[in-house]
Structures are given as C-alpha cells and as structure tokens.
Motif scaffolding. Structure first.
Motif, PDB file in Angstrom:
ATOM      1  N   VAL A   8       0.837  -1.194   0.000  1.00 28.73           N
ATOM      2  CA  VAL A   8       0.000   0.000   0.000  1.00 28.73           C
ATOM      3  C   VAL A   8       0.879   1.252   0.000  1.00 28.73           C
ATOM      4  CG1 VAL A   8      -1.763   1.274   1.271  1.00 28.73           C
ATOM      5  CG2 VAL A   8      -1.876  -1.205   1.139  1.00 28.73           C
ATOM      6  N   ARG A   9       1.929   1.230   0.802  1.00 25.80           N
ATOM      7  CA  ARG A   9       2.846   2.381   0.820  1.00 25.80           C
ATOM      8  C   ARG A   9       3.474   2.604  -0.556  1.00 25.80           C
ATOM      9  NH1 ARG A   9       6.823   1.595   5.784  1.00 25.80           N
ATOM     10  NH2 ARG A   9       6.469  -0.590   5.303  1.00 25.80           N
TER      11      ARG A   9
ATOM     12  N   GLU B 275       3.556   5.742  -5.640  1.00 31.19           N
ATOM     13  CA  GLU B 275       3.398   5.796  -7.096  1.00 31.19           C
ATOM     14  C   GLU B 275       2.291   6.768  -7.491  1.00 31.19           C
ATOM     15  OE1 GLU B 275       2.740   1.807  -8.287  1.00 31.19           O
ATOM     16  OE2 GLU B 275       4.853   1.199  -8.093  1.00 31.19           O
ATOM     17  N   ILE B 276       1.193   6.797  -6.721  1.00 33.27           N
ATOM     18  CA  ILE B 276       0.109   7.742  -7.009  1.00 33.27           C
ATOM     19  C   ILE B 276       0.608   9.171  -6.862  1.00 33.27           C
ATOM     20  CG2 ILE B 276      -2.107   8.604  -6.150  1.00 33.27           C
ATOM     21  CD1 ILE B 276      -2.807   5.702  -5.441  1.00 33.27           C
ATOM     22  N   ASN B 277       1.361   9.412  -5.803  1.00 29.25           N
ATOM     23  CA  ASN B 277       1.907  10.753  -5.582  1.00 29.25           C
ATOM     24  C   ASN B 277       2.844  11.155  -6.717  1.00 29.25           C
ATOM     25  OD1 ASN B 277       2.539  13.152  -4.389  1.00 29.25           O
ATOM     26  ND2 ASN B 277       3.859  12.294  -2.834  1.00 29.25           N
TER      27      ASN B 277
ATOM     28  N   GLN C 223       1.831  14.475 -13.691  1.00 33.16           N
ATOM     29  CA  GLN C 223       0.709  15.087 -14.394  1.00 33.16           C
ATOM     30  C   GLN C 223       0.741  16.601 -14.268  1.00 33.16           C
ATOM     31  OE1 GLN C 223      -3.086  13.791 -12.970  1.00 33.16           O
ATOM     32  NE2 GLN C 223      -4.241  14.823 -14.575  1.00 33.16           N
ATOM     33  N   LEU C 224       1.021  17.074 -13.063  1.00 31.45           N
ATOM     34  CA  LEU C 224       1.103  18.517 -12.867  1.00 31.45           C
ATOM     35  C   LEU C 224       2.258  19.109 -13.661  1.00 31.45           C
ATOM     36  CD1 LEU C 224      -0.096  20.909 -11.311  1.00 31.45           C
ATOM     37  CD2 LEU C 224       1.496  20.395  -9.453  1.00 31.45           C
ATOM     38  N   ALA C 225       3.371  18.389 -13.698  1.00 24.80           N
ATOM     39  CA  ALA C 225       4.518  18.877 -14.473  1.00 24.80           C
ATOM     40  C   ALA C 225       4.185  18.924 -15.969  1.00 24.80           C
ATOM     41  CB  ALA C 225       5.727  17.979 -14.225  1.00 24.80           C
TER      42      ALA C 225
END
Length: 349
Positions: free
Chosen positions: A216-217, A222-224, A230-232
């Motif tokens: 989970v960690r 990976e999500i972060n 995506q923001l970049a």
C-alpha cells in the motif's frame, strides 16, 4: 559520569562497575545529592558504598537515600489483612502484634506503555498503529490502584484495542493520517473514564506511528509521483503554448514589417523612375517617354545580370536573352504599369 554512561535498566549494567574507586562520606553525600532525580543510579551507588570494607555510608547518607526513594512512592498499610491507610514517605512504625504490616509500595512516577494494534481502514487497507500511553497512580487513590487491578498494563491495552478497532474501520486511510489526533483523543477520553475509577490517571495518549502494508505504501508513493508528473506535464504544456503563441505573434509582426518595407521600397523605385523619365525628357529633346522607359529597362536588365555574376553564392539562372527578348520584357512591364494606371483611374471615377 554515572548520569551519562550508566543505564540501570540494562541487564549488563544493573550493577555499577566502580571497582578500585574509593568513596569518602563527603563524596558519597555530594554524589547522592547530584543523583537526587535518578533514584535507580543513586540506589546502585549506595549499595556499592555498603559493600566496601570501610563503608562511607553515614546517617546523613541514609536519610538522603530515604528521601530520594520515598518521594515518588507510597505505601499501603493493612491490619489483619484489611486496608487501614496509606503511608506517605517518611519513618513509620508498625506493630506486628496488632496485625499491622506494609502490604506493598506503589510508585507514583509516570509510566509508559507502548501498544501495537493491527486493524483495517474503511477502504480495506490493513495498518499497524503504534500508541504510547503515559499513566501514573493518583496518590490519593493509591489503595484503589493496589486492590482493583492486578495487571493495569493489560487493562489499558485491552481498552486501547477496543476503542481503536471501533474507530479506525470507519475512516479511510487518508483521513486516518489526517485525523490521528482525533483517534488519540477518543482513546484518551475512554481510558480516563475507566482508569480513573481504579486510581490511575492517564497523562498522555500519543499516536506514535501509522504503518500501512508495504504494498500500500508503494502504491501511495506511485500515485503521488503520477500526480506530480501530471502537474509537471500541465505546466510544460502551458509553457509550450505560450512559446508557440509568442512565436506566431513575432512572425506576424515580422511579416507586417516586411510588407511595409517592400511597399516603401516599391514606392521609392516608382518615384525614382518617374523622376528620371521627366529629367531625361526635358534635357534630351525629341525623346518620348516610351524610349526613355526602354533605355531604363535595358540598363536595369544589364545591372541585374552583373549582380548575378558578382554574387558570392552563384547559381545558374536560365533566362531568354537577346534584343527581341529585352523588348518583350519592356513591353510586359510597360503594359502592366499602364493597366495598373487605368485601373486606378477607373476606381477614382
């Protein structure tokens, strides 16, 4: 040295290693004063002084040692097996023939209990919670603490398990990280209600750590990382958009300025030709405007051929050459100018 290098809770250091060091009564007394807030080390040092051939322990050292050990403890006195009273620190006399005895001594120091709990969140993620509970015996209710609970650590641990496993399954994992203080507060309130009746006071309840499953960690990381990429990408696209817009604006401005320059150039050429024709016609009598124009066209034609030959980057240009072709070129230019002049007059009318 004793305070910084001795750990009385370590199995290998439970006895002081002071072999070969001699103690005088004054040195022992001053050292015990410095160890006033470290009772275990003070007790070890006092035991060592008693083991010396000529013990430096005096009555002042005994009184000081009693004072050090008694401040954080309280005694429970019984008579014929029934609780009689609490004994504060100090000198007490008991009459065994009257059934008096010291049933036990309780420490009023703050104790710490670490509890590790495994549970799952609302989004079915298994996590381990590490809680640290600081508690102590209430001096006025020490008899309740002595008689009510045989093992207070197990009691506290059971209530922590109960409250945490009732709250955490109703919270998603992200909310658990954000609201761990609320979970600790709920556990503290429940423990205070139960343990206060047993003579214990819960000082602090800390949610030390939240440990999700390793997979989970990894997924959360990976999500972060994906969100940051995506923001970049969005920022990169905006930058490229701005660059293209500015480039298009620059090209449009350059073309506009180039068109203005070409228009001015052609206007200057037209004005120059007109002035040359008028000057030549006035100075040379018997010449018509057509003849002057043909002469100028021939001159321009040979100047162009010369420029092509003198250019550093020579290229092969195939053009019709001869007197007849020169006349044809002149006729084409003259006809074009006459048609343009006729169109202009038609527009004015």
């Amino acid at each position: 040295m004793l305070l910084h290098h001795h750990n009385p809770f370590h199995a290998m250091e439970s006895c002081l290693q002071l072999n070969g060091i001699s103690l005088t009564p004054s040195l022992l007394h001053q050292t015990l004063i410095r160890l006033r807030h470290s009772s275990k080390i003070a007790l070890s040092l006092f035991h060592y002084s008693l083991s010396l051939p000529s013990s430096p322990a005096t009555s002042a050292a005994y009184n000081l040692m009693i004072d050090i050990l008694a401040k954080a403890s309280i005694g429970v006195v019984e008579r014929w097996g029934r609780f009689e009273r609490l004994a504060d620190p100090g000198l007490h006399f008991f009459n065994p023939f009257a059934g008096q005895c010291l049933a036990g001594i309780l420490s009023t120091r703050i104790k710490s209990l670490d509890v590790r709990i495994e549970t799952k969140t609302k989004d079915n993620v298994f996590v381990q919670l590490v809680c640290s509970i600081q508690y102590r015996i209430v001096r006025e209710n020490a008899d309740d603490a002595f008689y009510e609970l045989a093992n207070p650590q197990e009691q506290i641990q059971a209530y922590v398990f109960d409250v945490v496993r009732a709250l955490v399954p109703r919270m998603p994992l992200d909310d658990l990280f954000e609201q761990k203080g609320e979970v600790a507060k709920s556990v503290l309130e429940e423990l205070e209600k139960v343990m206060s009746a047993c003579g214990y006071n819960i000082e602090h309840m800390l949610m030390v750590d939240i440990i999700p499953d390793p997979s989970v960690r990894k997924a959360m990381n990976e999500i972060n990382a994906a969100q940051r990429l995506q923001l970049a990408s969005v920022y990169k696209g905006e930058a490229e958009k701005i660059l293209l817009v500015k480039k298009a604006e620059a090209e449009a401005e350059a073309k506009y300025l180039g068109g203005v320059g070409v228009a001015k150039q052609r206007q200057a050429i037209t004005d120059g030709l007109r002035e040359n024709i008028l000057n030549f016609s006035h100075k040379v009598t018997g010449t018509s405007a057509k003849e002057v124009m043909d002469l100028i066209m021939v001159t321009q034609y040979f100047d162009t051929i010369k420029d092509l030959g003198n250019s550093s980057k020579n290229t092969t240009v195939f053009i019709p050459h001869g007197p007849g072709h020169v006349r044809d070129i002149g006729d084409q230019i003259r006809n074009g100018m006459m048609e343009a002049a006729a169109c202009a007059e038609g527009n004015d009318s």
